[in-house]
Scaffold this motif. Structure first.
Motif, PDB file in Angstrom:
ATOM      1  N   SER A   1       0.852  -1.193   0.000  1.00 17.13           N
ATOM      2  CA  SER A   1       0.000   0.000   0.000  1.00 17.13           C
ATOM      3  C   SER A   1       0.883   1.237   0.000  1.00 17.13           C
ATOM      4  O   SER A   1       1.930   1.268   0.640  1.00 17.13           O
ATOM      5  N   ARG A   2       0.427   2.234  -0.716  1.00 14.79           N
ATOM      6  CA  ARG A   2       1.225   3.444  -0.863  1.00 14.79           C
ATOM      7  C   ARG A   2       1.277   4.205   0.466  1.00 14.79           C
ATOM      8  O   ARG A   2       2.325   4.666   0.893  1.00 14.79           O
ATOM      9  N   ASP A   3       0.108   4.327   1.101  1.00 14.87           N
ATOM     10  CA  ASP A   3       0.046   5.090   2.344  1.00 14.87           C
ATOM     11  C   ASP A   3       0.007   4.152   3.526  1.00 14.87           C
ATOM     12  O   ASP A   3      -0.379   3.000   3.415  1.00 14.87           O
ATOM     13  N   TYR A   4       0.354   4.715   4.667  1.00 17.64           N
ATOM     14  CA  TYR A   4       0.279   3.945   5.901  1.00 17.64           C
ATOM     15  C   TYR A   4      -1.175   3.571   6.164  1.00 17.64           C
ATOM     16  O   TYR A   4      -2.054   4.437   6.149  1.00 17.64           O
ATOM     17  N   PRO A   5      -1.468   2.288   6.358  1.00 18.38           N
ATOM     18  CA  PRO A   5      -2.860   1.881   6.595  1.00 18.38           C
ATOM     19  C   PRO A   5      -3.293   2.236   8.010  1.00 18.38           C
ATOM     20  O   PRO A   5      -3.018   1.515   8.952  1.00 18.38           O
TER      21      PRO A   5
ATOM     22  N   GLY B   1      -6.456   3.686  13.442  1.00 22.03           N
ATOM     23  CA  GLY B   1      -7.241   4.546  14.336  1.00 22.03           C
ATOM     24  C   GLY B   1      -7.662   3.845  15.600  1.00 22.03           C
ATOM     25  O   GLY B   1      -8.827   3.842  15.981  1.00 22.03           O
ATOM     26  N   ASP B   2      -6.691   3.243  16.277  1.00 27.40           N
ATOM     27  CA  ASP B   2      -7.015   2.446  17.463  1.00 27.40           C
ATOM     28  C   ASP B   2      -7.755   3.257  18.524  1.00 27.40           C
ATOM     29  O   ASP B   2      -8.697   2.788  19.137  1.00 27.40           O
TER      30      ASP B   2
ATOM     31  N   THR C   1       0.565   8.946  15.600  1.00 34.69           N
ATOM     32  CA  THR C   1      -0.471   9.911  15.984  1.00 34.69           C
ATOM     33  C   THR C   1      -1.749   9.667  15.188  1.00 34.69           C
ATOM     34  O   THR C   1      -2.846   9.863  15.702  1.00 34.69           O
ATOM     35  N   LYS C   2      -1.609   9.211  13.941  1.00 30.83           N
ATOM     36  CA  LYS C   2      -2.808   8.934  13.136  1.00 30.83           C
ATOM     37  C   LYS C   2      -3.617   7.787  13.742  1.00 30.83           C
ATOM     38  O   LYS C   2      -4.835   7.717  13.584  1.00 30.83           O
ATOM     39  N   ASP C   3      -2.950   6.865  14.400  1.00 27.13           N
ATOM     40  CA  ASP C   3      -3.660   5.743  15.018  1.00 27.13           C
ATOM     41  C   ASP C   3      -4.206   6.107  16.393  1.00 27.13           C
ATOM     42  O   ASP C   3      -4.733   5.242  17.095  1.00 27.13           O
TER      43      ASP C   3
ATOM     44  N   THR D   1      -0.237  16.907  15.589  1.00 29.62           N
ATOM     45  CA  THR D   1      -1.480  16.937  16.353  1.00 29.62           C
ATOM     46  C   THR D   1      -1.979  18.363  16.572  1.00 29.62           C
ATOM     47  O   THR D   1      -2.941  18.565  17.316  1.00 29.62           O
ATOM     48  N   GLY D   2      -1.329  19.322  15.932  1.00 24.76           N
ATOM     49  CA  GLY D   2      -1.819  20.690  16.019  1.00 24.76           C
ATOM     50  C   GLY D   2      -1.699  21.292  17.398  1.00 24.76           C
ATOM     51  O   GLY D   2      -2.543  22.078  17.812  1.00 24.76           O
ATOM     52  N   ARG D   3      -0.697  20.908  18.127  1.00 26.17           N
ATOM     53  CA  ARG D   3      -0.469  21.507  19.442  1.00 26.17           C
ATOM     54  C   ARG D   3       0.918  22.124  19.479  1.00 26.17           C
ATOM     55  O   ARG D   3       1.697  21.979  18.543  1.00 26.17           O
TER      56      ARG D   3
END
Lengths: 413, 952, 88
Positions: A11-15, A18-19, B501-503, B539-541
């Motif tokens: 995959s191109r982007d990190y999957p 959103g835990d 941070t996205k997770d 995270t915009g901080r």
């Protein structure tokens, strides 16, 4: 190569998984308010949502997710206790851990490599026999091994033959193991939030509105929440939080310290624990050797570390494995433990009709994360305490029905 | 060779060459060289392979803090090559390589990075089966984990510990620390100054400063006898009340300082860009240390990335060392001219402002730096010196209660300490200009001195501006292709932190735990600032809101050996130990004490024990009971005191009488037993069990701190020895000895006590009966015990007296059904459960535990300790701890079991259901092999149930 | 190592001392209901704040009282048991 790694690679982007969703706005009311966003609270939230269909649940965490004892404990998982009530409960806990990675679709790295507890005195050997006999009867893998057996299980140990700390034998608990503590909490958080549970970090409970024998609302630094049921699962803060609701728990808080070495190639394959030396060691899958022992000698709500405890643990570790003299320590830390008089937890009902307790986890709470969450969820959903939890009731201190686990808890948690 | 001529190389002694090996290849260096510098001098820059991707790594900081320069010695893993001196014949190898450092098969991991995103191990390796992790995946991971390997045959090393007290402890002997230490010592304070380096001076010893500054301070320092300098000494933590571990080689000083001045300096930070980890890319301070301390030329052709004066100084140093400086890149915007610009330009160095390094490329296999990308074009070089920012060394200040802040304008981390006995000086306080650093040292000394009560004459110099112009411009050039490392130890790149941070791992502690950033050997020294900036942006901080993770001790790695020191296990021997050894006793540890287990040939233990029991039952035996707790209670309230502590009545106990005593805790559980001998109206002599005496003694004192009765309690356990002479012929033996005590039955009845002398030894004698035979327990001062022992042995010889050990003693007491506290009781045993109603006074208004046993009796009792007897010749005997079942449920356990030679069968004490307590009931016992057997309940006293023998 | 100032022996390392926990009220055992008695046995002073505790200086066997903050670990004062207690 596991399929998922292939997916990542292609995959191109990190999957993004959103835990842990960002903390949402507080709603005015929830069916269940769980105080404490550690492993126990999150486990309960998961079980409520997945198995009881209760999704109007808010988990309130004063700091960051699972930042208390969940993140600080040394992750011993075992069921080799003394009382039949204790063994039955912790045995279910171990069984849930055996399936936990699948349950959560999150690798909690449950590493069931067995726990070897060492006896340097005949009195300890006698207590091992008691635990082994009870453990076997209750269906756990717990047995006493002699000196030869100890040497086979852990050939690198200093047996100290003829010395004052000669190892006379051990208690071998093949069911024992460790898991990645953070992963357990994150896995529960991810599953719970996917089913609608709200996790509120940096949300501190400041009081309760109690009307008659019920809690009507929970007051937080972010506002008031009306609640159906309330669970307290706040680890080192249990005494304080319960007291805000007028419930006085038989708990004293002590710091428990631990430390970890730099990463080493694997050499220690089981958990090793010595009763007389108050020291235990386990090597993590990162290669670090985690070393822990007994609690601090006086009450305190502080996670400061001490040099004295570090020296004491180093003495124990070097005595058991003299070649560790040259191994370097990386970090030491502490957690605040809520100790009960009988070294067993307090679970179940409180004097208030809709307030439930998951408290008094002292130094031994991590291993019960799945089972305490499962059984407390059942309790909250049904409104009554299941048989397996009944012995752990707060009232046992009024009826002297203590569940004394001190002998099975002092050295390894 | 990259070796520079003198005066470069202050630490090396060129007259002493040393040969050692690295990865099996011979290398030469000089005494004073570290492993890394000797290798660098010979052109060996690659020292290790990285944790995850197995990329080549070399010198980064020369501080020994990071994993880049960790190597393996035969008996020592994870050794800091930058700081560890070489020695003749030393064998050094790389660690964490599959094959060799040069040809590491795992280097292929670098190509698979995209398959292994941050936290991948949480999402994979789960199946296919429930135990796949344990059986299949974990073993693979475990093999790849870890860095160095322990040598399980490592030779024993000697470590020691000592204490150190001072008025002022100054940590760090750089300019600020030196000036602080001198100022404090000149005012008369006792000062200790420690520094991890082998010399004082800090940056003055390797930086481009006027040598007169250090020379001046050195001579002032040498004139101060109250200033003790500990070089080569790491202050590795701050603990409550200024308790600090100072580690000097194999020695641990536990220092207590009234005031502490932390002059721990600052940590240079790396820049973040693609391939910023190549060997040849190092911090400016590292290049200067190589040049001045070790006389090592760090490269041939250099680019310098500089955002402060230190970087410009480093460029000038490189020129002096014969390195060609191709270009100096300054990321600060153009405008303003620094103090060293003209000098550099004059030497032909091009200076490019407002630019930075965008990427680097390496030689084949990324073994060394080949060129750097600046402004879209490549510049060839084999050295990049980076001097773009510093973070104050926050570890010790934070342990001492300091708080980390962030100044966005200057991109600087700041530290503030609460007012108190810990003070900051120099770069750690944010004042890194030399003059200001020296002034801040004096200011810190003045503050410490005034707290110590010294009059400070000199007005401390005012604080200078913290930073004259921006000097901390840490470029973070994230690269879409990655390999822009934030944490070298853990192989973490910019995107790894962003993806965490996205997770949802947005809090800094969660970022750390999910990515492991800062968890490696350098503990975030080179990554904390960049991590905070990256997480803040993602995270915009603000960076201040993000902060850094808690700085926990130790500051740097420390060996378990130095912490453990020379550890001695506590052992106690009775005064009769040598007698037991002479009699061929098999000794065993019981708690801290060594006790005779039995006497004679270890190959026939059973027979020896049988003979010893026989001697007691038919003749006479002698047991060393010196380990018993022995307490003396004096004072007019002594009787009242015992009445409150024990369950029986003692206030009315006649002088000269001995009574059993049973102690409960407040919960009503049995905690100890013994006997109390009333020696006088106001004096009792009380025994306690060996394992419990320390607690019993403390509890007695504690209760009396509350009760305030007129008593004193003395613990005579070590001062007195005890000899138990027991058996039908005991009286004959004692009567054969010279004594002023009448041992006859009428003059000295059962349960009474006498004082006097026996064989010239002052004794207190009690007639009690643990064995069930006629027994006299003789207690005497420990120094005289061997004499008494010899006399008793001699007098007993005609009667066949035999010393007996612990094992025989246990059987003898079991035959009488006497309980052992802790073995036959547990934490909740009540006197009722033991059938000890006879030992509990019904008349006394109060004793500890009374209220609780009454309440527990009302709540109902479920178990009872009874005797069990197994038929003679029974096939399977239930061992100690076997379960007693009732309807399949575990109801109780066997607490003691043994073969009774007197009864010729196995007997046991066990808890059974209260309804099964009657003699003749049959209970089910589960043997260790799972077999269920039945055993009849019998009375407690198996042998001589009427107790006739002990009262003869 | 933390310091504790013994009223009799002055400031000493805290490992010379033994904690006996917060001072507890001593209800009259014969005038206390079962429920209150069990509360007396098992409840523990554990509030986040200052408590008055019993300590023993082990080498000298001297028992005294200390006011200590259970959160900051600050020892506010130590005194002989015969002196008046501000708290508890």
């Amino acid at each position: 190569m596991p399929l998922r790694l292939l997916k990542y690679g292609l995959s191109r982007d990190y999957p993004v998984s959103g835990d842990i969703p960002a903390t949402p706005e507080l709603k005015p009311a929830y069916d269940v308010v769980i105080i404490g966003g550690g492993g126990h609270g999150l486990s309960c939230a998961h079980h409520l949502a997945k198995y009881h269909g209760i999704r109007s649940v808010a988990v309130l965490e004063k700091g960051y997710l699972a930042g208390g004892n969940t993140a600080r404990n040394t992750t011993t998982i075992r069921s080799n206790y003394i009382t039949p009530e204790g063994i039955a409960f912790y045995k279910e806990g171990v069984e849930l851990f055996e399936r936990l990675s699948q349950e959560l679709d999150f690798n909690v790295m449950f590493s069931q490599r067995g726990q070897l507890t060492l006896a340097h005195t005949e009195a300890t050997m006698r207590s091992f026999h008691m635990r082994a006999e009870m453990g076997k009867h209750m269906g756990t893998r717990t047995e006493v091994v002699d000196q030869k057996g100890v040497e086979e299980l852990c050939p690198l140990l200093n047996m100290d033959y003829g010395g004052a700390l000669e190892i006379l034998g051990g208690l071998w608990h093949a069911d024992g193991g460790t898991a990645r503590h953070d992963a357990v909490a994150w896995g529960y958080a991810a599953q719970a939030s996917r089913r609608g549970v709200e996790i509120h970090q940096r949300t501190e409970v400041q009081g309760f509105e109690v009307v008659g024998d019920r809690i009507r609302a929970v007051k937080t630094n972010r506002g008031r929440i009306a609640c159906g049921q309330v669970l307290i699962a706040t680890g080192g803060m249990n005494y304080d939080v319960a007291l805000m609701a007028g419930v006085e728990l038989p708990i004293r808080c002590y710091p428990l310290q631990a430390m970890v070495t730099q990463p080493l190639k694997p050499w220690l394959h089981t958990l090793v624990s010595s009763v007389s030396l108050h020291t235990y060691l386990v090597q993590s899958s990162r290669g670090e050797v985690v070393i822990g022992g007994g609690s601090d000698p006086y009450q305190l709500y502080s996670t400061r570390s001490t040099l004295d405890m570090k020296e004491h643990l180093a003495e124990g570790a070097v005595h058991l494995f003299p070649f560790l003299q040259g191994v370097r320590l990386l970090r030491q830390w502490a957690g605040i433990t809520d100790m009960t008089p009988d070294y067993s937890p307090i679970m179940g009902a409180s004097p208030l009709a809709n307030l439930w307790l998951d408290c008094g986890w002292g130094t031994w709470g991590f291993k019960a994360t799945p089972v305490a969450g499962k059984r407390m969820a059942q309790t909250i959903a049904d409104g009554r305490v299941p048989d397996i939890l009944k012995p752990f009731a707060l009232e046992r201190f009024e009826t002297f029905r203590l569940l004394n686990e001190m002998g099975a808890t002092a050295a390894s948690h | 060779m990259n070796r520079l001529p003198p005066p470069f190389g202050s630490r090396i002694d060129r007259s002493r060459p040393i040969r050692f090996s690295f990865e099996g290849k011979a290398f030469d260096g000089y005494e004073g060289d570290s492993i890394a510098t000797a290798l660098a001098a010979s052109g060996q820059w690659m020292l290790s392979r990285s944790f995850k991707y197995h990329r080549p790594r070399g010198i980064l900081s020369m501080t020994g803090a990071d994993a880049n320069a960790l190597v393996q010695l035969p008996s020592d893993p994870n050794v800091a090559a930058e700081r560890t001196p070489i020695s003749e014949g030393m064998r050094v190898s790389a660690q964490n390589v599959n094959g060799s450092l040069e040809r590491d098969r795992d280097a292929i991991m670098d190509r698979f990075g995209r398959f292994l995103p941050v936290g991948f191990y949480y999402r994979t390796f789960i199946g296919p089966r429930r135990d796949s992790w344990l059986k299949f995946w974990e073993p693979i991971i475990r093999r790849k984990a870890g860095l160095g390997a322990v040598d399980t045959k490592a030779p024993h090393r000697h470590f020691d510990k000592t204490h150190l007290h001072c008025d002022v402890l100054v940590v760090g002997a750089g300019p600020a620390g030196l000036s602080a230490a001198i100022a404090a010592a000149e005012a008369g304070a006792e000062v200790v100054l420690c520094d991890e380096n082998p010399e004082i001076g800090g940056a003055l010893s390797y930086g481009r400063y006027d040598p007169a500054v250090l020379a001046g301070m050195s001579s002032r320092l040498a004139a101060l006898p109250n200033l003790r300098v500990l070089t080569g000494t790491v202050c590795n933590g701050w603990y409550e009340d200024n308790w600090l571990p100072l580690i000097q080689g194999n020695r641990l000083y536990r220092a207590r300082a009234r005031e502490v001045i932390l002059a721990t300096g600052a940590i240079e930070q790396p820049a973040v860009f693609r391939n910023n980890d190549l060997p040849g890319i190092m911090l400016g301070g590292a290049a200067q240390r190589l040049i001045r301390h070790y006389g090592v030329r760090p490269g041939d052709s250099a680019v310098v990335l500089a955002a402060n004066d230190d970087g410009y100084r480093a460029a000038l140093d490189l020129l002096d060392a014969g390195v060609s400086v191709v270009e100096l890149v300054d990321p600060r915007p153009a405008g303003g001219v620094g103090p060293f610009e003209a000098e550099l330009r004059g030497k032909g160095v091009a200076i490019r402002k407002g630019a930075t390094i965008e990427a680097a490329e390496g030689t084949a296999g990324n073994r060394h730096l080949a060129r750097v990308g600046i402004g879209g074009s490549w510049v060839a070089c084999d050295l990049l010196a980076v001097s773009i920012g510093q973070a104050p060394a926050w570890q010790l200040p934070c342990q001492a209660g300091g708080k980390v802040g962030y100044d966005a304008a200057t991109q600087t981390m700041t530290i503030t300490l609460p007012e108190g006995s810990v003070h900051l000086a120099g770069a750690v306080a944010g004042t890194d200009d030399l003059d200001y650093a020296i002034a801040s040292g004096r200011r810190a000394a003045a503050a410490a001195l005034s707290r110590l009560g010294h009059t400070v004459d000199e007005q401390p110099p005012a604080a200078g501006p913290r930073i004259a112009r921006p000097r901390y411009v840490q470029p973070i050039v994230a690269d879409p292709k990655g390999r822009d490392f934030v944490d070298f130890d853990e192989d973490l790149q910019v995107k790894d932190l962003q993806n965490a941070t996205k997770d949802g791992y947005r809090e800094i502690e969660l970022v750390k735990r999910f990515t492991t950033v800062g968890m490696g050997p350098s503990q975030g020294r080179h990554s904390a600032l960049a991590t905070a900036r990256i997480v803040a942006e993602a995270t915009g901080r603000t960076v201040g809101e993000i902060g850094i993770t808690t700085a926990r001790p130790p500051v740097g790695p420390e060996t378990l050996g130095v912490l453990a020191g020379h550890h001695e296990v506590l052992e106690r021997r009775t005064a009769l130990h040598a007698r037991h050894i002479a009699l061929n006793a098999v000794m065993k540890p019981v708690g801290a004490w060594w006790r005779p287990y039995y006497y004679g040939d270890a190959s026939n233990a059973e027979e020896a024990v049988r003979q010893e029991i026989l001697a007691v039952r038919e003749g006479v035996g002698l047991l060393d009971v010196s380990t018993l707790g022995k307490l003396e209670i004096h004072g007019p309230d002594a009787g009242e005191f015992l009445d409150r502590l024990y369950t029986m009545a003692h206030a009315n106990q006649p002088v000269g009488r001995v009574r059993y005593c049973l102690m409960l805790n407040e919960m009503g559980s049995v905690v100890d037993d013994g006997v109390a001998y009333r020696m006088a109206e106001d004096q009792f002599y009380v025994t306690a069990t060996t394992g419990a005496v320390a607690r019993v003694y403390a509890d007695m004192l504690f209760w009396n701190a509350e009760w305030r009765l007129k008593v004193d309690v003395l613990n005579l356990t070590g001062a007195f020895c005890g000899l138990n002479v027991t058996g039908p012929k005991a009286r004959q033996v004692l009567e054969a000895l010279e004594s002023d005590i009448d041992f006859s039955r009428d003059a000295f009845p059962y349960l009474s006590g006498r004082d006097g002398t026996v064989a010239g030894v002052p004794v207190r004698v009690m007639r009690i009966g643990f064995t069930g035979e006629l027994s006299y327990e003789l207690h005497c001062p420990s120094s005289l015990a061997p004499r008494l022992w010899d006399a008793v042995m001699a007098a007993g010889r005609p009667h066949g007296l035999r010393p007996y050990g612990l094992e025989a003693s246990r059987i003898l007491r079991l035959e009488k059904g006497h309980i052992l506290i802790g073995q036959d009781t547990d934490a909740i045993t009540t006197p009722d459960e033991l059938g000890f109603g006879w030992a509990v006074s019904k008349k006394k208004p109060f004793f500890v535990g009374k209220r609780s046993i009454e309440m527990r009796a009302r709540l109902g009792q479920s178990r009872r300790l009874v005797g069990l007897q197994f038929p003679a010749g029974a096939g399977n005997i239930a061992g100690e701890s076997c379960l007693v079942l009732r309807d399949g449920a575990p109801l109780g356990q066997i607490t003691s079991v043994g073969y009774s030679p007197s009864l010729e069968r196995h007997i046991a004490l066990a808890y059974v259901h209260v309804d099964d307590q009657a003699e003749g009931s049959r209970v089910t016992v589960k043997c260790r092999n799972g077999e269920l057997i039945e055993a009849p309940v019998v009375g407690h006293a198996f042998f001589d149930p009427t107790n006739a023998r002990q009262e003869i | 190592m933390k310091l504790l100032t013994c009223p009799m022996n002055g400031p000493r390392n805290i490992d010379e001392f033994q904690s006996f926990g917060p001072v507890r009220a001593r209800p009259d055992p014969n005038a206390t209901a079962d429920r209150e008695w069990s509360r007396h046995l098992f409840r523990a002073e554990n509030r986040r704040g200052v408590v008055v505790e019993w300590w023993r200086h082990v080498p000298s066997n001297y028992f005294f009282l200390a006011e200590r903050d259970l959160v900051s670990n600050e020892i506010i004062r130590t005194f002989d048991a015969s002196e008046p207690r501000d708290r508890a």
